[in-house]
Motif scaffolding. Structure first.
Motif, PDB file in Angstrom:
ATOM      1  N   VAL A 141       0.821  -1.222   0.000  1.00  0.00           N
ATOM      2  CA  VAL A 141       0.000   0.000   0.000  1.00  0.00           C
ATOM      3  C   VAL A 141       0.849   1.263   0.000  1.00  0.00           C
ATOM      4  N   THR A 142       2.127   1.148   0.349  1.00  0.00           N
ATOM      5  CA  THR A 142       3.009   2.325   0.295  1.00  0.00           C
ATOM      6  C   THR A 142       3.852   2.352  -0.975  1.00  0.00           C
ATOM      7  N   SER A 143       3.607   1.404  -1.879  1.00  0.00           N
ATOM      8  CA  SER A 143       4.322   1.366  -3.160  1.00  0.00           C
ATOM      9  C   SER A 143       3.350   1.783  -4.264  1.00  0.00           C
ATOM     10  N   ASP A 144       3.777   1.609  -5.508  1.00  0.00           N
ATOM     11  CA  ASP A 144       2.904   1.935  -6.644  1.00  0.00           C
ATOM     12  C   ASP A 144       1.994   0.731  -6.910  1.00  0.00           C
ATOM     13  N   TYR A 145       0.963   0.597  -6.073  1.00  0.00           N
ATOM     14  CA  TYR A 145       0.088  -0.572  -6.199  1.00  0.00           C
ATOM     15  C   TYR A 145      -0.778  -0.510  -7.451  1.00  0.00           C
ATOM     16  N   VAL A 146      -0.958   0.670  -8.023  1.00  0.00           N
ATOM     17  CA  VAL A 146      -1.703   0.783  -9.284  1.00  0.00           C
ATOM     18  C   VAL A 146      -0.925   0.104 -10.405  1.00  0.00           C
ATOM     19  N   ASP A 147       0.385   0.332 -10.437  1.00  0.00           N
ATOM     20  CA  ASP A 147       1.219  -0.318 -11.448  1.00  0.00           C
ATOM     21  C   ASP A 147       1.255  -1.826 -11.215  1.00  0.00           C
ATOM     22  N   MET A 148       1.301  -2.234  -9.956  1.00  0.00           N
ATOM     23  CA  MET A 148       1.246  -3.664  -9.643  1.00  0.00           C
ATOM     24  C   MET A 148      -0.039  -4.284 -10.191  1.00  0.00           C
ATOM     25  N   GLY A 149      -1.141  -3.552 -10.070  1.00  0.00           N
ATOM     26  CA  GLY A 149      -2.408  -4.037 -10.591  1.00  0.00           C
ATOM     27  C   GLY A 149      -2.387  -4.208 -12.101  1.00  0.00           C
ATOM     28  N   ARG A 150      -1.720  -3.281 -12.783  1.00  0.00           N
ATOM     29  CA  ARG A 150      -1.590  -3.417 -14.243  1.00  0.00           C
ATOM     30  C   ARG A 150      -0.791  -4.671 -14.588  1.00  0.00           C
ATOM     31  N   ARG A 151       0.234  -4.957 -13.799  1.00  0.00           N
ATOM     32  CA  ARG A 151       1.025  -6.179 -14.037  1.00  0.00           C
ATOM     33  C   ARG A 151       0.148  -7.415 -13.840  1.00  0.00           C
ATOM     34  N   SER A 152      -0.726  -7.377 -12.845  1.00  0.00           N
ATOM     35  CA  SER A 152      -1.656  -8.489 -12.637  1.00  0.00           C
ATOM     36  C   SER A 152      -2.508  -8.722 -13.878  1.00  0.00           C
ATOM     37  N   SER A 153      -3.017  -7.635 -14.428  1.00  0.00           N
ATOM     38  CA  SER A 153      -3.867  -7.734 -15.618  1.00  0.00           C
ATOM     39  C   SER A 153      -3.124  -8.359 -16.788  1.00  0.00           C
ATOM     40  N   GLN A 154      -1.853  -8.010 -16.935  1.00  0.00           N
ATOM     41  CA  GLN A 154      -1.043  -8.571 -18.027  1.00  0.00           C
ATOM     42  C   GLN A 154      -0.787 -10.060 -17.808  1.00  0.00           C
ATOM     43  N   ILE A 155      -0.524 -10.458 -16.572  1.00  0.00           N
ATOM     44  CA  ILE A 155      -0.221 -11.849 -16.260  1.00  0.00           C
ATOM     45  C   ILE A 155      -1.435 -12.742 -16.504  1.00  0.00           C
ATOM     46  N   ILE A 156      -2.629 -12.255 -16.142  1.00  0.00           N
ATOM     47  CA  ILE A 156      -3.824 -13.097 -16.168  1.00  0.00           C
ATOM     48  C   ILE A 156      -4.439 -13.208 -17.557  1.00  0.00           C
ATOM     49  N   GLU A 157      -3.956 -12.442 -18.513  1.00  0.00           N
ATOM     50  CA  GLU A 157      -4.562 -12.397 -19.851  1.00  0.00           C
ATOM     51  C   GLU A 157      -4.736 -13.773 -20.483  1.00  0.00           C
ATOM     52  N   LYS A 158      -3.762 -14.647 -20.292  1.00  0.00           N
ATOM     53  CA  LYS A 158      -3.793 -15.951 -20.959  1.00  0.00           C
ATOM     54  C   LYS A 158      -4.511 -17.026 -20.148  1.00  0.00           C
ATOM     55  N   TRP A 159      -4.896 -16.720 -18.920  1.00  0.00           N
ATOM     56  CA  TRP A 159      -5.542 -17.716 -18.060  1.00  0.00           C
ATOM     57  C   TRP A 159      -7.053 -17.646 -18.249  1.00  0.00           C
ATOM     58  N   THR A 160      -7.494 -18.027 -19.444  1.00  0.00           N
ATOM     59  CA  THR A 160      -8.899 -17.935 -19.812  1.00  0.00           C
ATOM     60  C   THR A 160      -9.568 -19.306 -19.802  1.00  0.00           C
ATOM     61  N   HIS A 161     -10.892 -19.311 -19.872  1.00  0.00           N
ATOM     62  CA  HIS A 161     -11.614 -20.574 -19.992  1.00  0.00           C
ATOM     63  C   HIS A 161     -11.274 -21.282 -21.304  1.00  0.00           C
ATOM     64  N   GLU A 162     -11.005 -20.500 -22.338  1.00  0.00           N
ATOM     65  CA  GLU A 162     -10.622 -21.096 -23.620  1.00  0.00           C
ATOM     66  C   GLU A 162      -9.327 -21.881 -23.482  1.00  0.00           C
ATOM     67  N   HIS A 163      -8.359 -21.305 -22.760  1.00  0.00           N
ATOM     68  CA  HIS A 163      -7.099 -22.010 -22.520  1.00  0.00           C
ATOM     69  C   HIS A 163      -7.346 -23.271 -21.686  1.00  0.00           C
ATOM     70  N   ALA A 164      -8.228 -23.162 -20.673  1.00  0.00           N
ATOM     71  CA  ALA A 164      -8.547 -24.324 -19.838  1.00  0.00           C
ATOM     72  C   ALA A 164      -9.199 -25.423 -20.669  1.00  0.00           C
ATOM     73  N   ALA A 165     -10.094 -25.026 -21.586  1.00  0.00           N
ATOM     74  CA  ALA A 165     -10.741 -26.015 -22.454  1.00  0.00           C
ATOM     75  C   ALA A 165      -9.714 -26.696 -23.350  1.00  0.00           C
ATOM     76  N   ASP A 166      -8.725 -25.939 -23.825  1.00  0.00           N
ATOM     77  CA  ASP A 166      -7.643 -26.531 -24.622  1.00  0.00           C
ATOM     78  C   ASP A 166      -6.937 -27.629 -23.833  1.00  0.00           C
ATOM     79  N   SER A 167      -6.676 -27.364 -22.552  1.00  0.00           N
ATOM     80  CA  SER A 167      -5.981 -28.346 -21.714  1.00  0.00           C
ATOM     81  C   SER A 167      -6.792 -29.621 -21.568  1.00  0.00           C
ATOM     82  N   VAL A 168      -8.100 -29.467 -21.347  1.00  0.00           N
ATOM     83  CA  VAL A 168      -8.960 -30.643 -21.189  1.00  0.00           C
ATOM     84  C   VAL A 168      -8.991 -31.453 -22.480  1.00  0.00           C
ATOM     85  N   VAL A 169      -9.187 -30.780 -23.608  1.00  0.00           N
ATOM     86  CA  VAL A 169      -9.257 -31.482 -24.891  1.00  0.00           C
ATOM     87  C   VAL A 169      -7.915 -32.130 -25.223  1.00  0.00           C
TER      88      VAL A 169
END
Length: 393
Positions: free
Chosen positions: A345-373
């Motif tokens: 909370v004393t750092s640039d947590y807004v920028d950290m949040g943007r990094r979270s958004s970039q990391i999670i981009e590929k963790w979609t249901h479509e990717h999960a369905a690919d794994s199952v198939v």
């Protein structure tokens, strides 16, 4: 010219515990894949200890009748279902439930390939304790693994868990747990932060939010103690603990003992109401003492939040980079949690949040369905249980 004979669709049976909002989209996507005929068998129609709104997707499923025998719930009809249908592949969601064990035995007796969907990992609080049940499981699991043609896991900790017990790396398919990333992102961006704060009575500038069941294993005692420590130096920080459960009264008493007025209990928040809550927050905190995964971490990251969690949470291992998009702390350690909260909370947590958004981009249901198939096709193409074709994934 010889016409190519089209391949028959692969009949896939999934045996799963209960309908879950975390897997509905996944099953629908798998069921709609070309060349896949999916049918899901649920052990129970709906969970007894969850307040979920279940909106079943467009896929074939049924809830099996069950009986309770010596406090154990069992669905004997799975034997007849598997024997009558004779699917090409049986996916079993776990191995501790008696019905799952019965499904595995039935499938293997009929010579059908079994894919084990496993969420266990060694850092979970139950496995760290190393009790009798854990020791017994560690003896029996390698025998079970030998009977499976493939494996589905949420992430890296589960993959390591199976590898250490004899599963071949190339038979393990990762990435079963996801959320609708774009939907959460858009809904959070469109929400009104001030309106949500007014709804819950939040007055602080910086808001940390937890979402989950209010049970002891979620590490919420440590969160309250950490909140007390942080609040002595940072009066502009508020804490939202969203959820319901048997531990709520204890948590409220703990807040009273610490004299905390900046901790809010909005109760259970349905999934459609979560994006506004995430959008009105600055940091997501998930201090669980052990969680197979924790899809709420995916959801929070999709809403551009940094995440503070423990090294006993499966999602933390794959999704949270310490110091980049949040922090990882040991479980059961309120001091370490307070230190991490202060640092974020004393750092640039807004920028950290943007990094979270970039990391999670590929963790979609479509990717999960690919794994199952991919796991299904691997199991169908494998000549036997002992040796499988060499494929990369």
């Amino acid at each position: 010219m010889t016409d190519t004979i089209p391949k028959e669709p692969i009949d896939v049976a999934i045996l799963y515990s209960i309908p879950s909002p975390y897997q509905e989209n996944l099953f629908e996507l798998v069921g709609n894949r070309e060349g896949i005929n999916l049918h899901v068998y649920y052990c129970k129609e709906r969970p007894a200890d969850r307040d979920w709104n279940i909106d079943s997707g467009e896929y074939s499923y049924e809830s099996l009748p069950g009986v309770t025998i010596h406090s154990q719930y069992l669905n004997p009809s799975i034997v007849r279902r598997v024997a009558d249908k004779q699917p090409d592949v049986v996916i079993v969601g776990g191995y501790s439930h008696p019905t799952m064990q019965l499904g595995i035995v039935t499938a293997r007796t009929l010579g059908l390939p079994v894919i084990l969907w496993s969420e266990s990992h060694d850092r979970d609080w139950s496995n760290r304790e190393g009790g009798v049940s854990t020791k017994l499981k560690n003896r029996l699991l390698p025998l079970l693994i030998k009977q499976c043609s493939g494996f589905l896991v949420p992430g890296g900790l589960q993959r390591q868990y199976l590898e250490r017990r004899g599963a071949a790396t190339n038979s393990i398919f990762r990435g079963t747990h996801a959320c609708n990333v774009e939907q959460f992102y858009v809904a959070a961006r469109q929400s009104e932060r001030a309106e949500t704060h007014d709804r819950y009575g939040i007055t602080e500038d910086i808001v940390l939010t937890f979402v989950g069941r209010l049970i002891e294993e979620k590490g919420l005692s440590e969160l309250i103690d950490a909140a007390a420590s942080v609040s002595t130096e940072h009066g502009d920080v508020g804490f939202v603990i969203a959820g319901s459960g048997s531990y709520e009264d204890e948590l409220r008493r703990r807040c009273e003992t610490h004299g905390l007025t900046n901790v809010y209990f909005p109760g259970f928040v349905h999934r459609e109401q979560l994006p506004p809550l995430y959008g009105a927050s600055d940091v997501f905190v998930f201090p669980s003492r052990g969680d197979p995964w924790g899809v709420v971490v995916n959801e929070a990251m999709a809403c551009e939040l940094p995440v503070i969690t423990t090294d006993a949470v499966g999602a933390g291992y794959d999704l949270v980079n310490d110091g980049v998009n949040g922090a990882i702390v040991p479980p059961n350690d309120a001091d370490a949690l307070a230190e991490a909260i202060t640092e974020v909370v004393t750092s640039d947590y807004v920028d950290m949040g943007r990094r979270s958004s970039q990391i999670i981009e590929k963790w979609t249901h479509e990717h999960a369905a690919d794994s199952v198939v991919d796991a299904v096709r691997w199991s169908v193409d494998s000549p036997d249980l002992a040796g499988s074709p060499n494929q990369a994934h």
